[in-house]
Design a protein around this motif. Structure first.
Motif, PDB file in Angstrom:
ATOM      1  N   PHE A   1     -11.512 -47.775  18.809  1.00 47.12           N
ATOM      2  CA  PHE A   1     -12.870 -47.160  18.682  1.00 47.12           C
ATOM      3  C   PHE A   1     -12.690 -45.880  17.712  1.00 47.12           C
ATOM      4  CE2 PHE A   1     -16.257 -44.309  19.789  1.00 47.12           C
ATOM      5  CZ  PHE A   1     -17.380 -45.051  19.703  1.00 47.12           C
ATOM      6  N   TYR A   2     -11.688 -44.735  18.396  1.00 49.63           N
ATOM      7  CA  TYR A   2     -11.271 -43.731  17.706  1.00 49.63           C
ATOM      8  C   TYR A   2     -10.872 -43.958  16.358  1.00 49.63           C
ATOM      9  CZ  TYR A   2      -9.182 -39.181  16.756  1.00 49.63           C
ATOM     10  OH  TYR A   2      -8.997 -37.953  16.210  1.00 49.63           O
ATOM     11  N   SER A   3     -10.151 -44.967  16.255  1.00 49.93           N
ATOM     12  CA  SER A   3      -9.586 -44.894  14.670  1.00 49.93           C
ATOM     13  C   SER A   3     -10.560 -45.420  13.643  1.00 49.93           C
ATOM     14  CB  SER A   3      -8.305 -45.740  14.515  1.00 49.93           C
ATOM     15  OG  SER A   3      -8.662 -47.189  14.983  1.00 49.93           O
ATOM     16  N   HIS A   4     -11.505 -46.264  14.105  1.00 54.43           N
ATOM     17  CA  HIS A   4     -12.536 -46.798  13.357  1.00 54.43           C
ATOM     18  C   HIS A   4     -13.795 -45.911  13.258  1.00 54.43           C
ATOM     19  CE1 HIS A   4     -14.429 -49.635  10.594  1.00 54.43           C
ATOM     20  NE2 HIS A   4     -15.406 -49.899  11.457  1.00 54.43           N
ATOM     21  N   PHE A   5     -14.381 -45.507  14.382  1.00 48.71           N
ATOM     22  CA  PHE A   5     -15.539 -44.930  14.218  1.00 48.71           C
ATOM     23  C   PHE A   5     -15.802 -43.395  14.377  1.00 48.71           C
ATOM     24  CE2 PHE A   5     -16.523 -49.067  16.089  1.00 48.71           C
ATOM     25  CZ  PHE A   5     -17.675 -49.443  15.031  1.00 48.71           C
ATOM     26  N   VAL A   6     -14.397 -42.954  15.020  1.00 45.36           N
ATOM     27  CA  VAL A   6     -14.667 -41.411  15.012  1.00 45.36           C
ATOM     28  C   VAL A   6     -13.884 -40.731  13.896  1.00 45.36           C
ATOM     29  CG1 VAL A   6     -13.804 -39.503  16.584  1.00 45.36           C
ATOM     30  CG2 VAL A   6     -14.158 -41.714  17.802  1.00 45.36           C
ATOM     31  N   VAL A   7     -15.038 -40.376  13.040  1.00 38.85           N
ATOM     32  CA  VAL A   7     -14.655 -39.864  11.864  1.00 38.85           C
ATOM     33  C   VAL A   7     -15.417 -38.425  11.748  1.00 38.85           C
ATOM     34  CG1 VAL A   7     -13.986 -42.033  10.723  1.00 38.85           C
ATOM     35  CG2 VAL A   7     -16.538 -41.536  10.762  1.00 38.85           C
ATOM     36  N   GLU A   8     -15.027 -37.549  10.598  1.00 37.76           N
ATOM     37  CA  GLU A   8     -15.897 -36.327  10.542  1.00 37.76           C
ATOM     38  C   GLU A   8     -17.338 -36.385  10.229  1.00 37.76           C
ATOM     39  OE1 GLU A   8     -13.991 -33.950   7.856  1.00 37.76           O
ATOM     40  OE2 GLU A   8     -11.985 -33.757   8.701  1.00 37.76           O
ATOM     41  N   GLU A   9     -17.580 -37.226   9.493  1.00 41.50           N
ATOM     42  CA  GLU A   9     -19.072 -37.608   9.183  1.00 41.50           C
ATOM     43  C   GLU A   9     -19.984 -38.241  10.276  1.00 41.50           C
ATOM     44  OE1 GLU A   9     -17.166 -41.276   6.832  1.00 41.50           O
ATOM     45  OE2 GLU A   9     -16.505 -39.165   7.735  1.00 41.50           O
ATOM     46  N   ALA A  10     -19.604 -38.553  11.259  1.00 41.01           N
ATOM     47  CA  ALA A  10     -20.209 -39.502  12.206  1.00 41.01           C
ATOM     48  C   ALA A  10     -21.497 -38.518  12.751  1.00 41.01           C
ATOM     49  CB  ALA A  10     -19.361 -39.755  13.310  1.00 41.01           C
ATOM     50  N   LEU A  11     -21.111 -37.436  13.561  1.00 32.57           N
ATOM     51  CA  LEU A  11     -22.301 -36.598  13.921  1.00 32.57           C
ATOM     52  C   LEU A  11     -23.300 -36.032  12.784  1.00 32.57           C
ATOM     53  CD1 LEU A  11     -20.597 -34.406  16.699  1.00 32.57           C
ATOM     54  CD2 LEU A  11     -21.445 -36.933  16.890  1.00 32.57           C
TER      55      LEU A  11
END
Length: 418
Positions: free
Chosen positions: A207-217
């Motif tokens: 989940f972290y590697s795919h979804f947790v990216v800088e632009e997410a929030l």
């Protein structure tokens, strides 16, 4: 028996034998559609007919019934749709068929079958890159429905599919750029579902590697603002509140990683705006509309976690002021029957229970702000709250925060006077 009566009885028996399960829907109607799907040679012409669209729309509505879903499953409708989708070029027809599968995936039996159909899953997931908002709404619904019922093995399959089609990039693009309200609401619900079912101990790394990216929030807050500010007038109260709660839950998930502060440093202003909008809404609900909403307790608890994780302070208007105002409102309710009389629809015991539960997160949020703002700002803000400080502090149950606050207050009260 007269001939007319015999004919009526025969007709009734035929009708009774044609219905699907305990529904009033016709087997023959459904089978007629399935036969058209099975004949690819004529399907391209059939889908041009308005009657075909009308029929599959009816079928879409019918799939809210479990008996209809099981009947379709018995006749292997997923295989038929799998063969048909590649030759369908009309977005409306694609939307309906994905919607049908989405409805069917409310049944575990269907999810089990779908998860073994690699070709169909691949076809469906490719639609994440379509520019048709209504198709996307149904695809996101389908994914969420499957995740609700997925076991660990099936979630593993979904995580691999997400990586293959770069699902997160497409989802964040939708959240950031779409102005289609229903699509944005569905995308937020989908992201919240992903957080709930994929951000678990077993799949946390993926989940972290795919979804947790800088632009997410930033993408999340863009969608949130579009719905709650720009489209607020078109939202029902329940939908608006659902969007607020879901958005806060998503932020809570994304700030729960070790490097969250570093990763989302540039997103703090947007997250602060989101928090402000939510707190102002519930401030008005409590103080102006005199409504007791237990969701406020969870919202405040989540907000405390978020501001601590991202080290958010800023202007007192952001979250200190609405928190302070709500604290004063709870004090008024506690002190006088007159102030509490506007809440007469609520049982007095319910009011007491609400106040007892809401005061701790209110106090924690106020004290976190006071403990972390600059010295100059502390002096300005503390002058406003000094008369209630001891009462507020008595509700704080965090020892480091208590110590920090106590030291700041002592410094303030013993400072040299001008």
């Amino acid at each position: 028996m007269k001939a007319e009566q015999m004919e009526d009885a025969e007709t009734q028996n035929q009708v009774a034998g044609d219905v699907i399960g305990d529904t009033a829907y016709s087997e023959r109607f459904v089978l007629k559609i399935l036969l058209k799907l099975a004949n690819l040679d004529t399907l391209k012409e059939d889908i041009k007919e308005k009657s075909f669209e009308d029929d599959i729309c009816i079928l879409w509505d019918m799939t809210t019934e479990k008996d209809v879903v099981l009947f379709l499953q018995k006749h292997e409708v997923l295989k038929l749709i799998n063969f048909a989708l590649p030759v369908i070029e009309t977005s409306r027809i694609v939307e309906i068929f994905i919607g049908i599968i989405g409805n069917m995936c409310c049944q575990k039996e269907v999810v089990n079958v779908l998860m073994k159909m690699d070709d169909l899953l691949a076809i469906l997931m490719c639609y994440i890159n379509t520019d048709d908002s209504l198709v996307l709404v149904q695809l996101l619904r389908l994914v969420s429905s499957c995740l609700f019922l997925a076991n660990d093995e099936e979630i593993e399959t979904w995580m691999n599919l997400f990586a293959t089609v770069e699902y997160s990039s497409a989802l964040y693009f939708i959240l950031k750029n779409s102005s289609h309200k229903d699509l944005l609401v569905t995308a937020l619900e989908n992201l919240n579902t992903l957080c709930s079912y994929c951000n678990t101990e077993k799949f946390r790394t993926k989940f972290y590697s795919h979804f947790v990216v800088e632009e997410a929030l930033d993408c999340l807050t863009a969608a949130f603002t579009e719905i709650t500010v720009n489209r607020k007038a078109t939202c029902s109260k329940s939908k608006l509140e659902r969007v607020q709660i879901v958005s806060l839950q998503i932020v809570l998930n994304f700030v729960g990683f070790e490097n969250s502060l570093e990763m989302y440093e540039s997103s703090k202003d947007n997250v602060t705006t989101l928090i402000n909008i939510i707190l102002r809404y519930y401030e008005e609900k409590l103080i102006v509309n005199k409504e007791i909403d237990s969701d406020l307790i969870d919202i405040l608890v989540s907000t405390n976690t978020i501001v601590d994780a991202l080290k958010i302070t800023g202007s007192p208007e952001n979250y200190f002021e609405p928190t302070y105002n709500m604290w004063n409102a709870t004090s008024s309710i506690m002190k006088t029957d007159k102030d509490g009389s506007s809440f007469e629809e609520n049982d007095k015991e319910e009011l007491k229970d609400f106040i007892a539960k809401v005061r701790n997160p209110l106090a924690m949020l106020m004290c976190y702000y006071l403990a972390n703002i600059t010295e100059d700002n502390f002096y300005k803000v503390f002058e406003v709250v000094e008369t209630i400080y001891e009462e507020v502090a008595s509700w704080v149950n965090d020892e480091p925060l208590e110590t920090n606050m106590s030291q700041r207050v002592t410094n303030y009260r013993t400072r040299p006077k001008d």
